[in-house]
Structure formats: C-alpha cells, structure tokens
Design a protein around this motif. Structure first.
Motif, PDB file in Angstrom:
ATOM      1  N   HIS A   1      -9.917  -5.552  -2.611  1.00  0.00           N
ATOM      2  CA  HIS A   1      -8.625  -5.590  -2.386  1.00  0.00           C
ATOM      3  C   HIS A   1      -9.073  -6.073  -0.938  1.00  0.00           C
ATOM      4  O   HIS A   1      -9.835  -5.504  -0.264  1.00  0.00           O
ATOM      5  CB  HIS A   1      -7.833  -4.541  -2.660  1.00  0.00           C
TER       6      HIS A   1
ATOM      7  N   THR B   1     -12.459   3.507  -1.308  1.00  0.00           N
ATOM      8  CA  THR B   1     -11.838   4.377  -1.841  1.00  0.00           C
ATOM      9  C   THR B   1     -11.482   4.106  -3.225  1.00  0.00           C
ATOM     10  O   THR B   1     -11.616   4.967  -4.379  1.00  0.00           O
ATOM     11  CB  THR B   1     -11.086   5.135  -1.440  1.00  0.00           C
TER      12      THR B   1
ATOM     13  N   HIS C   1      -5.651   6.026   7.430  1.00  0.00           N
ATOM     14  CA  HIS C   1      -6.349   5.220   6.076  1.00  0.00           C
ATOM     15  C   HIS C   1      -6.231   6.399   5.054  1.00  0.00           C
ATOM     16  O   HIS C   1      -6.016   7.590   5.429  1.00  0.00           O
ATOM     17  CB  HIS C   1      -8.440   4.930   6.521  1.00  0.00           C
TER      18      HIS C   1
ATOM     19  N   ASP D   1       1.556  -1.423  -0.358  1.00  0.00           N
ATOM     20  CA  ASP D   1       0.216   0.092  -0.002  1.00  0.00           C
ATOM     21  C   ASP D   1       0.955   1.146  -0.380  1.00  0.00           C
ATOM     22  O   ASP D   1       2.085   1.285   0.659  1.00  0.00           O
ATOM     23  CB  ASP D   1      -0.596   0.327   1.243  1.00  0.00           C
TER      24      ASP D   1
ATOM     25  N   HIS E   1      -6.833  -5.566   2.816  1.00  0.00           N
ATOM     26  CA  HIS E   1      -5.526  -4.995   3.664  1.00  0.00           C
ATOM     27  C   HIS E   1      -4.771  -5.838   4.182  1.00  0.00           C
ATOM     28  O   HIS E   1      -5.793  -6.428   5.468  1.00  0.00           O
ATOM     29  CB  HIS E   1      -6.051  -4.369   4.152  1.00  0.00           C
TER      30      HIS E   1
ATOM     31  N   GLY F   1     -15.867   2.869   4.108  1.00  0.00           N
ATOM     32  CA  GLY F   1     -14.932   3.199   3.708  1.00  0.00           C
ATOM     33  C   GLY F   1     -14.096   3.149   2.009  1.00  0.00           C
ATOM     34  O   GLY F   1     -12.738   3.623   2.526  1.00  0.00           O
TER      35      GLY F   1
HETATM   36  P1  AMP Z   1      -9.944   1.527   0.203  1.00  0.00           P
HETATM   37  O1  AMP Z   1     -10.717   1.100  -0.761  1.00  0.00           O
HETATM   38  O2  AMP Z   1     -10.130   2.685   0.888  1.00  0.00           O
HETATM   39  O3  AMP Z   1     -10.115  -0.045   0.836  1.00  0.00           O
HETATM   40  O4  AMP Z   1      -8.185   1.732   0.456  1.00  0.00           O
HETATM   41  C1  AMP Z   1      -7.370   1.996  -0.633  1.00  0.00           C
HETATM   42  C2  AMP Z   1      -6.324   1.884  -0.248  1.00  0.00           C
HETATM   43  O5  AMP Z   1      -5.334   1.881  -1.521  1.00  0.00           O
HETATM   44  C3  AMP Z   1      -5.623   2.799   0.502  1.00  0.00           C
HETATM   45  O6  AMP Z   1      -5.461   2.171   1.541  1.00  0.00           O
HETATM   46  C4  AMP Z   1      -4.499   3.346  -0.223  1.00  0.00           C
HETATM   47  O7  AMP Z   1      -3.289   4.075   0.612  1.00  0.00           O
HETATM   48  C5  AMP Z   1      -4.030   2.446  -1.474  1.00  0.00           C
HETATM   49  N1  AMP Z   1      -3.605   3.356  -2.809  1.00  0.00           N
HETATM   50  C6  AMP Z   1      -4.351   4.106  -3.353  1.00  0.00           C
HETATM   51  N2  AMP Z   1      -3.492   4.084  -4.589  1.00  0.00           N
HETATM   52  C7  AMP Z   1      -2.204   3.273  -4.469  1.00  0.00           C
HETATM   53  C8  AMP Z   1      -1.546   2.807  -5.683  1.00  0.00           C
HETATM   54  N3  AMP Z   1      -1.554   3.534  -6.530  1.00  0.00           N
HETATM   55  N4  AMP Z   1      -0.814   1.743  -5.158  1.00  0.00           N
HETATM   56  C9  AMP Z   1      -0.714   1.214  -3.702  1.00  0.00           C
HETATM   57  N5  AMP Z   1      -2.018   1.317  -2.936  1.00  0.00           N
HETATM   58  C10 AMP Z   1      -2.592   2.199  -3.011  1.00  0.00           C
END
Ligand code: AMP
Length: 139
Positions: A103, A98, A118, A34, A105, A96
């Motif tokens: 995916h 984004t 986050h 991440d 975590h 939450g």
């Molecule tokens: P969420 O959709 O809230 O579960 O989180 C998306 C996650 O993707 C966040 O923790 C971001 O820090 C991470 N993220 C966003 N863009 C990238 C990227 N290009 N490479 C790796 N992680 C990313």
C-alpha cells in the motif's frame, strides 16, 4: 522473505469481508481512507493483486499502481488545498510496515502542521466519508 498471507486486513477489504471508505476503484487498484489518518485526507492506494510489499511485487502491478497514486495525490492536494503531499510506503516491520499487503500512503500536508502519529487514533467514519467525497470531486 515471508510469503504473502491473504488473511491481512487489506485482503479482507478487497474481498468485501470488512468495510472501507472507498475513494477510487478500477480493475487493478483500490483506494480508501486510512482509518487512523495522520492528517485530514490521508488515504491508501492498494493493488488488487496480492504482494506483501514492494519487495515481492510484480513490476507490472507497480506500473499500473503508480499512475493511480499520482492521480490521487493530485486530487488530494486540490481537495485539501494542501501545500504538499507526503507519499509513503513501508517494507517489513523494521521499516514501520504493519499491514502486509502492498500500500501507498497519500497524506496532504500544510506548511507548519505536524503529522499525527502513525497508527494513532481511529477517526470518525462520517468525517472520513466527507473527506473521501472531497477527493472524489477533485478526481
Ligand atoms: P503501514 O503498514 O505501517 O504502512 O500502515 C498501515 C496503515 O493502515 C496505517 O496507517 C493504519 O492506520 C491503516 N489501517 C489499518 N487498518 C485499516 C483499515 N481497516 N482501513 C483503513 N486503514 C487501515
């Protein structure tokens, strides 16, 4: 429910259009660091098959993804000498989410060390590469 849109950032990573710090890959799954880690060793596991999140995922895809989540959770715990492992997965903005490609975590946790926010600060890529190497060596 909104349809899956393959213009999301993780679909671009899967197509090689943008880089990632890779930890693991097989025919069905990709894992990478991440970029805004909530703790050292924070990585993400994604299926190669597109779905927006767990709500529209094919159960057969989930069945292939979860063992890899487990494998990487065990490796991350060892690599970072963690006291625990946080596994998180968000569905839709209200929860939450984004990035709209399913995916998981995986975040190593140490007793008494709070999580960073986050989607907080972008980490140094050389540090992420070093962390990925530690996890790979524990696989
Ligand atoms: P969420 O959709 O809230 O579960 O989180 C998306 C996650 O993707 C966040 O923790 C971001 O820090 C991470 N993220 C966003 N863009 C990238 C990227 N290009 N490479 C790796 N992680 C990313």
């Amino acid at each position: 429910m909104t349809a899956y849109d393959d213009n999301n950032i993780f679909a671009k990573i899967l197509r090689g259009e943008i880089p990632c710090v890779k930890v693991y890959e097989d025919d069905h799954t990709l894992a990478f660091m991440d970029v805004m880690p909530q703790a050292p060793g924070h990585l993400l596991v994604i299926p190669k098959t597109g779905s927006r999140n767990i709500l529209d995922a094919d159960p057969e895809v989930l069945a292939k993804t979860i063992p890899i989540v487990q494998k990487l959770a065990v490796a991350a715990k060892e690599a970072f000498d963690a006291d625990g492992i946080y596994v998180a997965q968000f569905n839709e903005p209200a929860a939450g989410q984004t990035v709209f490609h399913l995916h998981f975590h995986i975040v190593p946790r140490k007793d008494g060390e709070p999580l960073k926010p986050h989607s907080g600060a972008v980490a140094d890529v050389e540090m992420l590469k070093a962390h990925a190497e530690k996890i790979k060596q524990a696989l």
